[in-house]
Design a protein around this motif. Structure first.
Motif, PDB file in Angstrom:
ATOM      1  N   ARG A 172       0.733  -1.330  -0.053  1.00 36.57           N
ATOM      2  CA  ARG A 172      -0.180   0.086   0.163  1.00 36.57           C
ATOM      3  C   ARG A 172       1.033   1.367  -0.468  1.00 36.57           C
ATOM      4  NH1 ARG A 172      -2.325   0.438   5.444  1.00 36.57           N
ATOM      5  NH2 ARG A 172      -0.716   0.663   5.768  1.00 36.57           N
ATOM      6  N   ASN A 173       0.803   2.176  -0.784  1.00 40.52           N
ATOM      7  CA  ASN A 173       1.502   3.491  -1.273  1.00 40.52           C
ATOM      8  C   ASN A 173       0.602   4.393  -1.128  1.00 40.52           C
ATOM      9  OD1 ASN A 173       3.958   2.154  -2.162  1.00 40.52           O
ATOM     10  ND2 ASN A 173       2.888   1.720  -3.351  1.00 40.52           N
ATOM     11  N   PHE A 174       0.597   6.159  -0.192  1.00 40.20           N
ATOM     12  CA  PHE A 174      -0.110   7.092  -0.352  1.00 40.20           C
ATOM     13  C   PHE A 174       1.229   7.943   0.058  1.00 40.20           C
ATOM     14  CE2 PHE A 174      -0.361   8.715   3.678  1.00 40.20           C
ATOM     15  CZ  PHE A 174      -0.271   7.409   4.674  1.00 40.20           C
ATOM     16  N   ARG A 175       0.569   9.262  -0.546  1.00 44.23           N
ATOM     17  CA  ARG A 175       1.404  10.480  -0.874  1.00 44.23           C
ATOM     18  C   ARG A 175       0.619  11.777  -0.823  1.00 44.23           C
ATOM     19  NH1 ARG A 175       4.686  12.357  -6.168  1.00 44.23           N
ATOM     20  NH2 ARG A 175       4.938  14.527  -5.928  1.00 44.23           N
ATOM     21  N   VAL A 176       0.712  12.784   0.546  1.00 44.19           N
ATOM     22  CA  VAL A 176      -0.485  13.563   0.431  1.00 44.19           C
ATOM     23  C   VAL A 176       0.826  15.351   0.666  1.00 44.19           C
ATOM     24  CG1 VAL A 176      -1.548  14.946   2.290  1.00 44.19           C
ATOM     25  CG2 VAL A 176      -1.747  12.903   2.108  1.00 44.19           C
ATOM     26  N   ASP A 177       0.744  15.843  -0.824  1.00 46.15           N
ATOM     27  CA  ASP A 177       1.122  17.024  -1.096  1.00 46.15           C
ATOM     28  C   ASP A 177       0.496  18.568  -0.173  1.00 46.15           C
ATOM     29  OD1 ASP A 177       3.624  15.446  -2.222  1.00 46.15           O
ATOM     30  OD2 ASP A 177       2.037  15.228  -4.011  1.00 46.15           O
ATOM     31  N   TYR A 178       1.321  19.677   0.071  1.00 47.56           N
ATOM     32  CA  TYR A 178       1.038  20.669   0.635  1.00 47.56           C
ATOM     33  C   TYR A 178       2.442  21.750  -0.150  1.00 47.56           C
ATOM     34  CZ  TYR A 178      -0.718  24.559   3.206  1.00 47.56           C
ATOM     35  OH  TYR A 178      -0.984  26.090   3.373  1.00 47.56           O
ATOM     36  N   THR A 179       1.671  23.141  -0.485  1.00 48.23           N
ATOM     37  CA  THR A 179       2.638  23.569  -0.910  1.00 48.23           C
ATOM     38  C   THR A 179       1.652  24.459  -0.042  1.00 48.23           C
ATOM     39  OG1 THR A 179       2.604  22.740  -3.139  1.00 48.23           O
ATOM     40  CG2 THR A 179       3.339  25.338  -3.218  1.00 48.23           C
ATOM     41  N   VAL A 180       2.461  25.936  -0.048  1.00 52.38           N
ATOM     42  CA  VAL A 180       2.386  27.344   0.393  1.00 52.38           C
ATOM     43  C   VAL A 180       2.234  27.953  -0.489  1.00 52.38           C
ATOM     44  CG1 VAL A 180       3.635  28.447   2.524  1.00 52.38           C
ATOM     45  CG2 VAL A 180       3.854  26.750   3.197  1.00 52.38           C
ATOM     46  N   GLN A 181       1.255  28.985   0.115  1.00 49.14           N
ATOM     47  CA  GLN A 181       0.374  30.382  -0.950  1.00 49.14           C
ATOM     48  C   GLN A 181       0.583  31.270  -0.856  1.00 49.14           C
ATOM     49  OE1 GLN A 181      -1.337  28.461  -3.520  1.00 49.14           O
ATOM     50  NE2 GLN A 181      -0.829  26.471  -2.697  1.00 49.14           N
ATOM     51  N   GLU A 182       1.086  31.770   0.566  1.00 50.88           N
ATOM     52  CA  GLU A 182       1.123  33.223   0.733  1.00 50.88           C
ATOM     53  C   GLU A 182       2.244  33.454   1.506  1.00 50.88           C
ATOM     54  OE1 GLU A 182      -2.740  34.594   3.312  1.00 50.88           O
ATOM     55  OE2 GLU A 182      -2.777  33.892   1.071  1.00 50.88           O
ATOM     56  N   GLY A 183       2.848  34.391   2.257  1.00 55.86           N
ATOM     57  CA  GLY A 183       3.783  34.652   3.677  1.00 55.86           C
ATOM     58  C   GLY A 183       5.650  33.807   3.404  1.00 55.86           C
ATOM     59  N   MET A 184       5.926  34.065   3.739  1.00 54.44           N
ATOM     60  CA  MET A 184       7.481  34.260   4.262  1.00 54.44           C
ATOM     61  C   MET A 184       7.716  32.796   2.897  1.00 54.44           C
ATOM     62  SD  MET A 184      10.011  35.803   6.835  1.00 54.44           S
ATOM     63  CE  MET A 184      10.948  33.606   7.616  1.00 54.44           C
ATOM     64  N   LEU A 185       7.425  31.846   3.555  1.00 58.08           N
ATOM     65  CA  LEU A 185       7.910  30.725   2.679  1.00 58.08           C
ATOM     66  C   LEU A 185       6.717  29.939   1.381  1.00 58.08           C
ATOM     67  CD1 LEU A 185       7.159  28.678   6.208  1.00 58.08           C
ATOM     68  CD2 LEU A 185       9.575  30.150   5.224  1.00 58.08           C
ATOM     69  N   LYS A 186       6.546  31.089   1.096  1.00 57.94           N
ATOM     70  CA  LYS A 186       5.226  31.031   0.185  1.00 57.94           C
ATOM     71  C   LYS A 186       6.475  29.788  -1.015  1.00 57.94           C
ATOM     72  CE  LYS A 186       2.915  33.137  -3.771  1.00 57.94           C
ATOM     73  NZ  LYS A 186       2.279  34.300  -4.230  1.00 57.94           N
ATOM     74  N   GLY A 187       5.830  29.492  -1.576  1.00 53.31           N
ATOM     75  CA  GLY A 187       6.242  28.290  -2.615  1.00 53.31           C
ATOM     76  C   GLY A 187       6.824  27.140  -2.247  1.00 53.31           C
ATOM     77  N   VAL A 188       6.667  26.806  -0.782  1.00 51.27           N
ATOM     78  CA  VAL A 188       7.991  25.905  -0.462  1.00 51.27           C
ATOM     79  C   VAL A 188       6.774  24.778  -0.138  1.00 51.27           C
ATOM     80  CG1 VAL A 188       8.285  24.601   1.740  1.00 51.27           C
ATOM     81  CG2 VAL A 188       9.123  27.647   1.218  1.00 51.27           C
ATOM     82  N   GLY A 189       6.986  23.460  -0.951  1.00 46.56           N
ATOM     83  CA  GLY A 189       6.334  22.988  -0.599  1.00 46.56           C
ATOM     84  C   GLY A 189       6.598  21.223  -0.451  1.00 46.56           C
ATOM     85  N   LEU A 190       5.970  20.072   0.801  1.00 44.52           N
ATOM     86  CA  LEU A 190       5.843  19.268   1.705  1.00 44.52           C
ATOM     87  C   LEU A 190       5.137  18.582   0.896  1.00 44.52           C
ATOM     88  CD1 LEU A 190       5.086  21.826   4.369  1.00 44.52           C
ATOM     89  CD2 LEU A 190       7.074  20.830   3.769  1.00 44.52           C
TER      90      LEU A 190
END
Length: 51
Positions: free
Chosen positions: A4-22
């Motif tokens: 079983r595999n799964f993946r969760v992605d999130y990208t910061v939309q605003e603020g000082m860390l805008k554009g950082v992806g997790l």
């Protein structure tokens, strides 16, 4: 045997860390003839414009 595999992605939309992806990736492998395996990965990414 199963996997079983799964993946969760999130990208910061605003603020000082805008554009950082997790990205959190999880994998689980189970079987009768093999050892059970679990894997977790946390990937941090950032796009840097060159021009």
């Amino acid at each position: 045997e199963w996997e079983r595999n799964f993946r969760v992605d999130y990208t910061v939309q605003e603020g000082m860390l805008k554009g950082v992806g997790l990205s959190w990736r999880n994998a689980a492998l189970r079987g009768n003839d093999t050892r059970d395996q679990d894997e977790n990965r946390l990937v941090v990414s950032y796009s840097l414009p060159l021009f």
